[in-house]
Design a protein around this motif. Structure first.
Motif, PDB file in Angstrom:
ATOM      1  N   GLU A   1       0.809  -1.219   0.000  1.00 31.33           N
ATOM      2  CA  GLU A   1       0.000   0.000   0.000  1.00 31.33           C
ATOM      3  C   GLU A   1       0.849   1.279   0.000  1.00 31.33           C
ATOM      4  O   GLU A   1       0.638   2.174  -0.813  1.00 31.33           O
ATOM      5  CB  GLU A   1      -0.925   0.018   1.227  1.00 31.33           C
ATOM      6  CG  GLU A   1      -2.019  -1.042   1.183  1.00 31.33           C
ATOM      7  CD  GLU A   1      -2.867  -1.014   2.430  1.00 31.33           C
ATOM      8  OE1 GLU A   1      -3.010   0.082   3.032  1.00 31.33           O
ATOM      9  OE2 GLU A   1      -3.378  -2.074   2.815  1.00 31.33           O
ATOM     10  N   LEU A   2       1.801   1.351   0.929  1.00 30.19           N
ATOM     11  CA  LEU A   2       2.567   2.588   1.073  1.00 30.19           C
ATOM     12  C   LEU A   2       3.643   2.761   0.003  1.00 30.19           C
ATOM     13  O   LEU A   2       3.853   3.872  -0.478  1.00 30.19           O
ATOM     14  CB  LEU A   2       3.212   2.650   2.460  1.00 30.19           C
ATOM     15  CG  LEU A   2       2.250   2.650   3.651  1.00 30.19           C
ATOM     16  CD1 LEU A   2       3.018   2.707   4.949  1.00 30.19           C
ATOM     17  CD2 LEU A   2       1.281   3.803   3.558  1.00 30.19           C
TER      18      LEU A   2
ATOM     19  N   LEU B   1       1.942  14.947  17.242  1.00 28.31           N
ATOM     20  CA  LEU B   1       1.238  14.017  16.369  1.00 28.31           C
ATOM     21  C   LEU B   1       2.211  13.704  15.229  1.00 28.31           C
ATOM     22  O   LEU B   1       2.662  14.612  14.543  1.00 28.31           O
ATOM     23  CB  LEU B   1      -0.028  14.677  15.827  1.00 28.31           C
ATOM     24  CG  LEU B   1      -0.855  13.868  14.845  1.00 28.31           C
ATOM     25  CD1 LEU B   1      -1.671  12.844  15.628  1.00 28.31           C
ATOM     26  CD2 LEU B   1      -1.764  14.770  14.083  1.00 28.31           C
ATOM     27  N   ILE B   2       2.520  12.438  15.056  1.00 28.28           N
ATOM     28  CA  ILE B   2       3.366  12.043  13.935  1.00 28.28           C
ATOM     29  C   ILE B   2       2.488  11.252  12.991  1.00 28.28           C
ATOM     30  O   ILE B   2       1.748  10.354  13.408  1.00 28.28           O
ATOM     31  CB  ILE B   2       4.628  11.258  14.375  1.00 28.28           C
ATOM     32  CG1 ILE B   2       5.498  10.921  13.171  1.00 28.28           C
ATOM     33  CG2 ILE B   2       4.300  10.054  15.195  1.00 28.28           C
ATOM     34  CD1 ILE B   2       6.889  10.445  13.510  1.00 28.28           C
ATOM     35  N   GLU B   3       2.503  11.625  11.704  1.00 25.10           N
ATOM     36  CA  GLU B   3       1.620  10.995  10.732  1.00 25.10           C
ATOM     37  C   GLU B   3       2.336  10.789   9.415  1.00 25.10           C
ATOM     38  O   GLU B   3       3.338  11.436   9.125  1.00 25.10           O
ATOM     39  CB  GLU B   3       0.366  11.828  10.525  1.00 25.10           C
ATOM     40  CG  GLU B   3       0.628  13.196   9.954  1.00 25.10           C
ATOM     41  CD  GLU B   3      -0.622  14.036   9.831  1.00 25.10           C
ATOM     42  OE1 GLU B   3      -1.707  13.556  10.167  1.00 25.10           O
ATOM     43  OE2 GLU B   3      -0.501  15.191   9.390  1.00 25.10           O
ATOM     44  N   LEU B   4       1.791   9.877   8.641  1.00 28.01           N
ATOM     45  CA  LEU B   4       2.301   9.657   7.284  1.00 28.01           C
ATOM     46  C   LEU B   4       1.732  10.738   6.385  1.00 28.01           C
ATOM     47  O   LEU B   4       0.555  11.064   6.474  1.00 28.01           O
ATOM     48  CB  LEU B   4       1.889   8.273   6.780  1.00 28.01           C
ATOM     49  CG  LEU B   4       2.429   7.098   7.591  1.00 28.01           C
ATOM     50  CD1 LEU B   4       1.824   5.796   7.086  1.00 28.01           C
ATOM     51  CD2 LEU B   4       3.923   7.045   7.543  1.00 28.01           C
ATOM     52  N   VAL B   5       2.559  11.291   5.531  1.00 29.66           N
ATOM     53  CA  VAL B   5       2.149  12.375   4.645  1.00 29.66           C
ATOM     54  C   VAL B   5       1.226  11.833   3.569  1.00 29.66           C
ATOM     55  O   VAL B   5       1.435  10.774   3.036  1.00 29.66           O
ATOM     56  CB  VAL B   5       3.377  13.052   4.020  1.00 29.66           C
ATOM     57  CG1 VAL B   5       2.966  14.098   3.027  1.00 29.66           C
ATOM     58  CG2 VAL B   5       4.233  13.643   5.098  1.00 29.66           C
TER      59      VAL B   5
ATOM     60  N   PRO C   1      11.033  11.514  -2.939  1.00 32.48           N
ATOM     61  CA  PRO C   1      12.433  11.313  -2.517  1.00 32.48           C
ATOM     62  C   PRO C   1      12.654  11.462  -1.007  1.00 32.48           C
ATOM     63  O   PRO C   1      13.612  12.089  -0.572  1.00 32.48           O
ATOM     64  CB  PRO C   1      13.175  12.404  -3.286  1.00 32.48           C
ATOM     65  CG  PRO C   1      12.189  13.500  -3.378  1.00 32.48           C
ATOM     66  CD  PRO C   1      10.834  12.838  -3.514  1.00 32.48           C
ATOM     67  N   GLY C   2      11.779  10.926  -0.189  1.00 35.10           N
ATOM     68  CA  GLY C   2      11.917  11.033   1.261  1.00 35.10           C
ATOM     69  C   GLY C   2      10.839  11.932   1.834  1.00 35.10           C
ATOM     70  O   GLY C   2       9.967  12.431   1.131  1.00 35.10           O
ATOM     71  N   GLY C   3      10.897  12.129   3.139  1.00 32.15           N
ATOM     72  CA  GLY C   3       9.911  12.986   3.801  1.00 32.15           C
ATOM     73  C   GLY C   3       8.544  12.342   3.857  1.00 32.15           C
ATOM     74  O   GLY C   3       7.551  12.950   3.472  1.00 32.15           O
ATOM     75  N   TYR C   4       8.490  11.101   4.344  1.00 33.50           N
ATOM     76  CA  TYR C   4       7.223  10.369   4.377  1.00 33.50           C
ATOM     77  C   TYR C   4       6.409  10.649   5.626  1.00 33.50           C
ATOM     78  O   TYR C   4       5.256  10.265   5.698  1.00 33.50           O
ATOM     79  CB  TYR C   4       7.489   8.864   4.301  1.00 33.50           C
ATOM     80  CG  TYR C   4       8.447   8.468   3.213  1.00 33.50           C
ATOM     81  CD1 TYR C   4       8.124   8.650   1.873  1.00 33.50           C
ATOM     82  CD2 TYR C   4       9.682   7.915   3.510  1.00 33.50           C
ATOM     83  CE1 TYR C   4       9.003   8.288   0.870  1.00 33.50           C
ATOM     84  CE2 TYR C   4      10.562   7.551   2.519  1.00 33.50           C
ATOM     85  CZ  TYR C   4      10.221   7.740   1.210  1.00 33.50           C
ATOM     86  OH  TYR C   4      11.106   7.385   0.224  1.00 33.50           O
ATOM     87  N   THR C   5       7.014  11.296   6.628  1.00 28.52           N
ATOM     88  CA  THR C   5       6.306  11.562   7.882  1.00 28.52           C
ATOM     89  C   THR C   5       6.279  13.055   8.179  1.00 28.52           C
ATOM     90  O   THR C   5       7.089  13.815   7.671  1.00 28.52           O
ATOM     91  CB  THR C   5       6.985  10.837   9.065  1.00 28.52           C
ATOM     92  OG1 THR C   5       8.329  11.266   9.167  1.00 28.52           O
ATOM     93  CG2 THR C   5       6.918   9.339   8.907  1.00 28.52           C
TER      94      THR C   5
END
Length: 131
Positions: A97-98, A127-131, A106-110
């Motif tokens: 899925e992800l 709060l930490i979340e997936l972008v 190129p990075g920065g998924y959270t």
């Protein structure tokens, strides 16, 4: 001198810290967002990013063609991820899925958002979340 300091210790010994980060990573992947203390969120971010990057690397390898070399690269990434979190549901979500969603990123998924202070000990929460 504060050179080459790896990670925050979070008031735990290495085994407890490793277990904490594995659990937080698992929760973040399965739920998409979690609320925790700011220090834990900042310690979790690079590990979660690396975990998702393994999925993206495997997805990119399989997009290049179904050759034995690319298949071996994808299997290696999957095994690296499984060595960190031994949970098939998490591995399946990352790689099926992800990874396709973040393949070209190129990075920065959270993302970390400061929420406020925890009731009781007034620890700063985030709060930490997936972008």
């Amino acid at each position: 001198m504060a050179n080459l300091i790896g990670t925050k210790k979070l008031g735990r010994n290495s085994g407890q810290r490793k277990a904490l980060v594995k659990g937080l990573t698992r929760s973040l992947i399965l739920h998409g967002r979690i609320t925790t203390t700011e220090a834990k969120a900042k310690a979790l971010r690079p590990i979660a990013e690396r975990f998702i990057a393994w999925g993206c690397r495997a997805a990119r390898a399989m997009d290049e063609g179904d050759t034995p070399d690319n298949r071996a690269r994808a299997v290696h990434c999957r095994r690296m991820a499984f060595a960190f979190v031994q949970d098939n549901a998490v591995i399946k979500k990352v790689f099926e899925e992800l990874a396709p969603r973040y393949k070209e990123r190129p990075g920065g998924y959270t993302r970390i958002l400061k929420v406020g202070f925890r009731r009781g000990d007034a620890a700063p929460t985030a709060l930490i979340e997936l972008v």
